[in-house]
Design a protein around this motif. Structure first.
Motif, short mmCIF file in Angstrom:
data_model
loop_
_atom_site.label_atom_id
_atom_site.label_comp_id
_atom_site.label_asym_id
_atom_site.label_seq_id
_atom_site.Cartn_x
_atom_site.Cartn_y
_atom_site.Cartn_z
N CYS A 1 0.81 -1.23 0.00
CA CYS A 1 0.00 0.00 0.00
C CYS A 1 0.84 1.27 0.00
CB CYS A 1 -0.93 0.01 1.21
SG CYS A 1 -2.08 -1.38 1.29
N ARG A 2 2.17 1.15 0.01
CA ARG A 2 2.99 2.34 0.24
C ARG A 2 2.80 3.41 -0.84
NH1 ARG A 2 6.51 -1.51 -1.74
NH2 ARG A 2 7.92 -0.86 -3.43
N ILE A 3 2.69 3.00 -2.10
CA ILE A 3 2.54 3.98 -3.18
C ILE A 3 1.18 4.67 -3.08
CG2 ILE A 3 2.41 4.31 -5.67
CD1 ILE A 3 4.39 2.03 -5.99
N ALA A 4 0.12 3.87 -2.88
CA ALA A 4 -1.22 4.44 -2.76
C ALA A 4 -1.31 5.37 -1.55
CB ALA A 4 -2.26 3.32 -2.64
N VAL A 5 -0.72 4.95 -0.42
CA VAL A 5 -0.74 5.78 0.79
C VAL A 5 0.01 7.08 0.56
CG1 VAL A 5 0.10 5.93 3.16
CG2 VAL A 5 -1.06 3.86 2.39
N ALA A 6 1.17 7.00 -0.12
CA ALA A 6 1.95 8.21 -0.39
C ALA A 6 1.18 9.17 -1.28
CB ALA A 6 3.28 7.83 -1.04
#
Length: 340
Positions: free
Chosen positions: A90-95
């Motif tokens: 989820c890191r890209i979506a969260v960023a």
């Protein structure tokens, strides 16, 4: 701007310390695997519910699924692996989502500044028209006003970074609260009885907790300055940041203390049980040494979230006094203005 720079450094330091905290706790013996509890004397079928003290909350949070598929030695490691996988996916979506929200919050702050910045500093003994003219002139002369193109862009970039840090701090805090609640059920609290670090093995946690207190203090200062400069009647331009600070931030200071409230008692009872097994009925040098060690265990000061007096006062002010004050003022002040 000082709070932004200091907050970025604090967030980095917090992440650096967190990366080694769990392994340090395991290496020192501050956390150990839970004692296995079986359904019968054959010791073939593990009673996961009793072993890990599972309940409705652990079921809602998904900790049950990890516990029921693991052994006491591997359960907490499996939870960390699960959290890391989710964060990695989820890191890209969260960023991207956090960046969008931070930009929206920066734009709202900009709109509030063009509407009412410096209004709290205006000479209020003048009439309304004179006050508006003074506020407008003060804003136009400000280095970050829209009339100063490049410095205004720089200021918006700083505002974006500030709100992004706030969102990241809260997301990180939510993950940490989840992990330490999982630790509460998937591991057994203990202590490093050699007391090598002066905190019976819990110093890494205390070091991280101090960065949390300092980050909350910086956030309280930044939000207070924003509210003072915008004027309390226009606080809704930074309502998201205020809501996060008043409603969520205190949890990062209070919940860990609740979760780890019984660490000292649990560690002492476990250690004393081990020592009692080694006692014999005779009074000899060996038994005297064991009894002395038992007395040391009972009097030991085990505090995972140990803070000095200054840090304790800071945490109380930032977690209780300032949020409550802001909440009361935001409710009462508009009512007073409407009455006037």
């Amino acid at each position: 701007m000082f709070a932004i720079v200091a907050g970025l450094a604090t967030l980095h330091e917090q992440a650096r310390r967190m990366s080694s905290t769990l392994s340090a706790l395991a290496d020192s013996g501050a956390i150990v695997a839970r004692e296995e509890i079986f359904f019968d004397d054959s010791r073939e079928v593990l009673d996961h519910r009793s072993t890990f003290e599972l309940n409705r909350v652990t079921r809602i949070l998904g900790i049950d699924r990890v516990a029921r598929r693991s052994t006491p030695e591997a359960a907490f490691g499996d939870l960390i692996e699960r959290v890391n996988k989710i964060c990695s996916k989820c890191r890209i979506a969260v960023a991207l989502v956090s960046g969008f929200l931070a930009w929206c919050m920066a734009i709202f702050l900009h709109l509030g500044e063009t509407t009412s910045f410096f209004s709290s500093l205006a000479p209020h003994h003048r009439d309304r028209q004179a006050i508006d003219a003074w506020t407008r002139a003060a804003y136009e002369a400000w280095w970050a006003s829209v009339d100063h193109h490049w410095t205004h862009k720089l200021y918006l970039a700083y505002a974006f970074i500030a709100f992004y840090i706030i969102l990241m701090f809260h997301l990180t805090g939510a993950c940490v609260l989840y992990i330490i609640y999982g630790m509460r059920h998937l591991t057994q609290s203990s202590a490093d009885w050699s007391n090598y670090d002066g905190c019976f093995g819990w110093r890494p946690v205390a070091d991280v907790y101090r960065t949390v207190v300092f980050a909350v203090f910086l956030l309280s200062c930044a939000i207070t300055v924003m509210l003072v400069m915008l004027g309390l009647r226009y606080f809704w331009f930074v309502a998201v940041a205020v809501a996060l600070y008043v409603g969520v931030t205190p949890l990062f200071l209070i919940v860990p203390r609740i979760i780890w409230a019984d660490v000292a008692e649990t560690a002492k009872k476990s250690r004393i049980r081990e020592l009692q097994k080694a006692l014999t009925s005779r009074i000899d040098t060996r038994n005297c040494a064991i009894l002395a060690e038992m007395d040391r265990c009972r009097s030991s000061d085990i505090s995972p979230l140990r803070l000095t007096t200054v840090w304790m006062k800071t945490s109380f002010v930032t977690a209780v006094v300032i949020p409550v004050t802001l909440a009361v003022v935001q409710v009462v002040f508009p009512v007073v203005l409407a009455a006037d």
